[in-house]
Design a protein around this motif. Structure first.
Motif, mmCIF file in Angstrom:
data_model
loop_
_atom_site.group_PDB
_atom_site.id
_atom_site.type_symbol
_atom_site.label_atom_id
_atom_site.label_comp_id
_atom_site.label_asym_id
_atom_site.label_seq_id
_atom_site.Cartn_x
_atom_site.Cartn_y
_atom_site.Cartn_z
ATOM 1 N N ASP A 17 53.902 -24.282 23.436
ATOM 2 C CA ASP A 17 53.645 -25.679 23.811
ATOM 3 C C ASP A 17 54.318 -26.065 25.126
ATOM 4 N N ILE A 19 55.008 -27.004 28.827
ATOM 5 C CA ILE A 19 54.185 -27.545 29.922
ATOM 6 C C ILE A 19 54.841 -27.336 31.300
ATOM 7 N N VAL A 22 56.284 -25.286 37.244
ATOM 8 C CA VAL A 22 56.817 -24.968 38.581
ATOM 9 C C VAL A 22 57.334 -23.529 38.643
ATOM 10 N N ILE A 26 55.919 -20.556 41.186
ATOM 11 C CA ILE A 26 56.751 -19.901 42.214
ATOM 12 C C ILE A 26 56.805 -18.389 41.958
ATOM 13 N N LEU A 27 57.005 -18.060 40.697
ATOM 14 C CA LEU A 27 57.079 -16.638 40.328
ATOM 15 C C LEU A 27 55.761 -15.919 40.639
ATOM 16 N N SER A 65 57.161 -17.100 30.271
ATOM 17 C CA SER A 65 58.114 -18.144 30.645
ATOM 18 C C SER A 65 58.189 -19.180 29.542
ATOM 19 N N VAL A 94 60.928 -11.878 29.840
ATOM 20 C CA VAL A 94 60.926 -13.290 29.452
ATOM 21 C C VAL A 94 62.015 -14.034 30.229
ATOM 22 N N GLY A 96 63.092 -18.347 31.991
ATOM 23 C CA GLY A 96 62.945 -19.810 31.970
ATOM 24 C C GLY A 96 64.237 -20.433 31.518
ATOM 25 N N TYR A 122 65.855 -13.068 31.104
ATOM 26 C CA TYR A 122 66.531 -13.634 32.274
ATOM 27 C C TYR A 122 67.068 -15.029 31.995
ATOM 28 N N THR A 126 67.014 -17.767 37.515
ATOM 29 C CA THR A 126 66.832 -16.410 38.053
ATOM 30 C C THR A 126 65.898 -16.468 39.253
HETATM 31 C C1 B12 Z 1 60.617 -30.874 35.976
HETATM 32 C C2 B12 Z 1 61.020 -30.833 34.504
HETATM 33 C C3 B12 Z 1 60.131 -31.384 33.590
HETATM 34 C C4 B12 Z 1 58.753 -31.947 33.962
HETATM 35 C C5 B12 Z 1 57.773 -30.754 34.022
HETATM 36 C C6 B12 Z 1 56.654 -30.967 35.032
HETATM 37 C C7 B12 Z 1 55.770 -29.727 35.065
HETATM 38 N N1 B12 Z 1 54.516 -29.923 34.729
HETATM 39 O O1 B12 Z 1 56.225 -28.636 35.327
HETATM 40 C C8 B12 Z 1 58.509 -32.913 32.760
HETATM 41 C C9 B12 Z 1 59.156 -34.252 33.056
HETATM 42 C C10 B12 Z 1 57.044 -33.141 32.381
HETATM 43 C C11 B12 Z 1 59.325 -32.215 31.671
HETATM 44 C C12 B12 Z 1 59.066 -32.322 30.322
HETATM 45 C C13 B12 Z 1 59.885 -31.782 29.347
HETATM 46 N N2 B12 Z 1 61.082 -31.155 29.530
HETATM 47 CO CO1 B12 Z 1 61.724 -30.580 31.270
HETATM 48 N N3 B12 Z 1 62.621 -30.182 32.844
HETATM 49 C C14 B12 Z 1 62.263 -30.264 34.104
HETATM 50 C C15 B12 Z 1 63.419 -29.776 35.000
HETATM 51 C C16 B12 Z 1 64.104 -31.023 35.588
HETATM 52 C C17 B12 Z 1 63.041 -28.833 36.132
HETATM 53 C C18 B12 Z 1 62.143 -27.648 35.725
HETATM 54 C C19 B12 Z 1 61.642 -26.988 36.983
HETATM 55 O O2 B12 Z 1 60.534 -27.236 37.422
HETATM 56 N N4 B12 Z 1 62.523 -26.164 37.621
HETATM 57 C C20 B12 Z 1 62.215 -25.500 38.892
HETATM 58 C C21 B12 Z 1 61.729 -24.068 38.645
HETATM 59 C C22 B12 Z 1 61.508 -23.381 39.985
HETATM 60 O O3 B12 Z 1 62.746 -23.384 37.962
HETATM 61 P P1 B12 Z 1 62.501 -22.650 36.563
HETATM 62 O O4 B12 Z 1 61.455 -23.331 35.772
HETATM 63 O O5 B12 Z 1 63.837 -22.452 35.945
HETATM 64 O O6 B12 Z 1 61.894 -21.241 36.981
HETATM 65 C C23 B12 Z 1 62.601 -20.334 37.812
HETATM 66 C C24 B12 Z 1 63.462 -19.342 37.015
HETATM 67 O O7 B12 Z 1 63.947 -19.818 35.778
HETATM 68 C C25 B12 Z 1 62.561 -18.158 36.868
HETATM 69 N N5 B12 Z 1 61.696 -18.029 35.680
HETATM 70 C C26 B12 Z 1 61.045 -18.958 34.947
HETATM 71 N N6 B12 Z 1 60.320 -18.385 34.014
HETATM 72 C C27 B12 Z 1 60.485 -17.044 34.123
HETATM 73 C C28 B12 Z 1 59.940 -15.974 33.423
HETATM 74 C C29 B12 Z 1 60.298 -14.671 33.786
HETATM 75 C C30 B12 Z 1 59.718 -13.515 33.040
HETATM 76 C C31 B12 Z 1 61.201 -14.455 34.862
HETATM 77 C C32 B12 Z 1 61.574 -13.101 35.255
HETATM 78 C C33 B12 Z 1 61.741 -15.536 35.556
HETATM 79 C C34 B12 Z 1 61.373 -16.813 35.185
HETATM 80 O O8 B12 Z 1 61.710 -18.161 37.980
HETATM 81 C C35 B12 Z 1 61.545 -19.488 38.485
HETATM 82 C C36 B12 Z 1 61.639 -19.417 39.984
HETATM 83 O O9 B12 Z 1 62.951 -19.204 40.430
HETATM 84 C C37 B12 Z 1 64.330 -29.007 33.970
HETATM 85 C C38 B12 Z 1 65.840 -29.078 34.236
HETATM 86 C C39 B12 Z 1 66.230 -28.093 35.313
HETATM 87 N N7 B12 Z 1 66.965 -28.573 36.283
HETATM 88 O O10 B12 Z 1 65.862 -26.911 35.246
HETATM 89 C C40 B12 Z 1 63.974 -29.727 32.663
HETATM 90 C C41 B12 Z 1 64.070 -28.963 31.342
HETATM 91 C C42 B12 Z 1 63.507 -27.565 31.505
HETATM 92 N N8 B12 Z 1 63.207 -29.744 30.464
HETATM 93 C C43 B12 Z 1 63.658 -29.825 29.247
HETATM 94 C C44 B12 Z 1 63.006 -30.466 28.160
HETATM 95 C C45 B12 Z 1 63.747 -30.518 26.839
HETATM 96 C C46 B12 Z 1 61.736 -31.056 28.326
HETATM 97 C C47 B12 Z 1 60.928 -31.780 27.256
HETATM 98 C C48 B12 Z 1 60.899 -31.090 25.885
HETATM 99 C C49 B12 Z 1 61.480 -33.208 27.188
HETATM 100 C C50 B12 Z 1 60.883 -34.075 26.102
HETATM 101 N N9 B12 Z 1 61.701 -34.341 25.093
HETATM 102 O O11 B12 Z 1 59.733 -34.445 26.175
HETATM 103 C C51 B12 Z 1 59.520 -31.841 27.914
HETATM 104 C C52 B12 Z 1 58.668 -30.580 27.616
HETATM 105 C C53 B12 Z 1 57.497 -30.822 26.747
HETATM 106 C C54 B12 Z 1 56.729 -29.541 26.514
HETATM 107 N N10 B12 Z 1 55.791 -29.592 25.586
HETATM 108 O O12 B12 Z 1 56.942 -28.505 27.110
HETATM 109 C C55 B12 Z 1 64.995 -29.111 29.090
HETATM 110 C C56 B12 Z 1 64.901 -27.802 28.291
HETATM 111 C C57 B12 Z 1 66.145 -27.575 27.484
HETATM 112 C C58 B12 Z 1 66.165 -26.279 26.706
HETATM 113 N N11 B12 Z 1 65.606 -25.188 27.173
HETATM 114 O O13 B12 Z 1 66.758 -26.261 25.699
HETATM 115 C C59 B12 Z 1 65.459 -28.990 30.581
HETATM 116 C C60 B12 Z 1 66.334 -27.751 30.882
HETATM 117 C C61 B12 Z 1 66.242 -30.295 30.917
HETATM 118 C C62 B12 Z 1 67.550 -30.383 30.155
HETATM 119 N N12 B12 Z 1 68.661 -30.052 30.784
HETATM 120 O O14 B12 Z 1 67.578 -30.763 29.023
HETATM 121 N N13 B12 Z 1 60.335 -31.468 32.231
#
Ligand code: B12
Length: 148
Positions: A17, A19, A22, A26-27, A65, A94, A96, A122, A126
């Motif tokens: 589930d 959503i 980003v 990027i990946l 992810s 895996v 995120g 990861y 990462t």
């Molecule tokens: C933007 C955001 C949102 C946006 C998403 C918009 C969109 N359509 O993408 C909105 C506001 C909609 C949202 C909603 C929710 N979110 Co949100 N969100 C964020 C936020 C602020 C940034 C995520 C992001 O885009 N990061 C930027 C990208 C580039 O980074 P990344 O995703 O980590 O990916 C990088 C690496 O991790 C890696 N990577 C990712 N996946 C994989 C997979 C592999 C195999 C590999 C090798 C690497 C890799 O590569 C990427 C590039 O470097 C984070 C907090 C944070 N600062 O991270 C919370 C966060 C992820 N969200 C969170 C939550 C809880 C939610 C909600 C459940 C909130 C709610 N109660 O409704 C909902 C999700 C509902 C659902 N059904 O999924 C939590 C998750 C907590 C957890 N894991 O326990 C976080 C961490 C915030 C927090 N601190 O509580 N969210």
């Protein structure tokens, strides 16, 4: 392009589930820039779709992810379904936000996902370069194992 994934086929998506889009966007770009053929499944991808696509696309690796805290629910069972579909040789990564809380001990979280059958897990933030470098190494190792 520093490291080459030329010819590698990688399936990528956010599982269950989730959503968050980003990270996979990027990946996906980074993998393409490194030469991989990327099959982007996007958000809210059912486990079965990862498996069916990996088989249909003859994937070398599947990048799962999960960022919303539901990783443990949706990721358990991916390896079993891959094996049942005859695709047990596909690399499974895996990443995120795999922990439920920021306070979780990463080595314990990593161990849990490796025990589920992922080849690599990861922590959050990462950089794509890390996963690309690992994939280059893992694919090279597979090639040398199958040649020798
Ligand atoms: C933007 C955001 C949102 C946006 C998403 C918009 C969109 N359509 O993408 C909105 C506001 C909609 C949202 C909603 C929710 N979110 Co949100 N969100 C964020 C936020 C602020 C940034 C995520 C992001 O885009 N990061 C930027 C990208 C580039 O980074 P990344 O995703 O980590 O990916 C990088 C690496 O991790 C890696 N990577 C990712 N996946 C994989 C997979 C592999 C195999 C590999 C090798 C690497 C890799 O590569 C990427 C590039 O470097 C984070 C907090 C944070 N600062 O991270 C919370 C966060 C992820 N969200 C969170 C939550 C809880 C939610 C909600 C459940 C909130 C709610 N109660 O409704 C909902 C999700 C509902 C659902 N059904 O999924 C939590 C998750 C907590 C957890 N894991 O326990 C976080 C961490 C915030 C927090 N601190 O509580 N969210």
């Amino acid at each position: 392009m520093t490291e080459s994934l030329q010819g590698a086929r990688v399936v990528i998506g956010s599982i269950g589930d989730d959503i968050h889009v980003v990270g996979i966007t990027i990946l996906g770009h980074a993998l393409r820039n490194a030469g991989a053929e990327v099959i982007q499944l996007g958000i809210q991808t059912p486990v079965e779709e990862f498996v069916a696509t990996a088989v249909a696309e003859d994937a070398d690796a599947v990048f799962v992810s999960s960022s919303n805290g539901h990783a443990a629910i949706f990721c358990d069972g991916v390896r079993g379904l891959m094996a049942a579909a005859g695709a047990d040789d596909v690399l499974l990564y895996v990443g995120g936000n795999l922990a439920n809380t920021a306070a979780a001990d990463w080595s314990e979280v990593e161990a849990r996902f490796l025990a589920m059958g992922f080849d690599r897990a990861y922590p959050s933030r990462t950089q794509p370069a890390q996963a690309i470098s690992d994939l280059v190494a893992d694919l090279a190792q597979r090639r040398s194992a199958s040649n020798g």
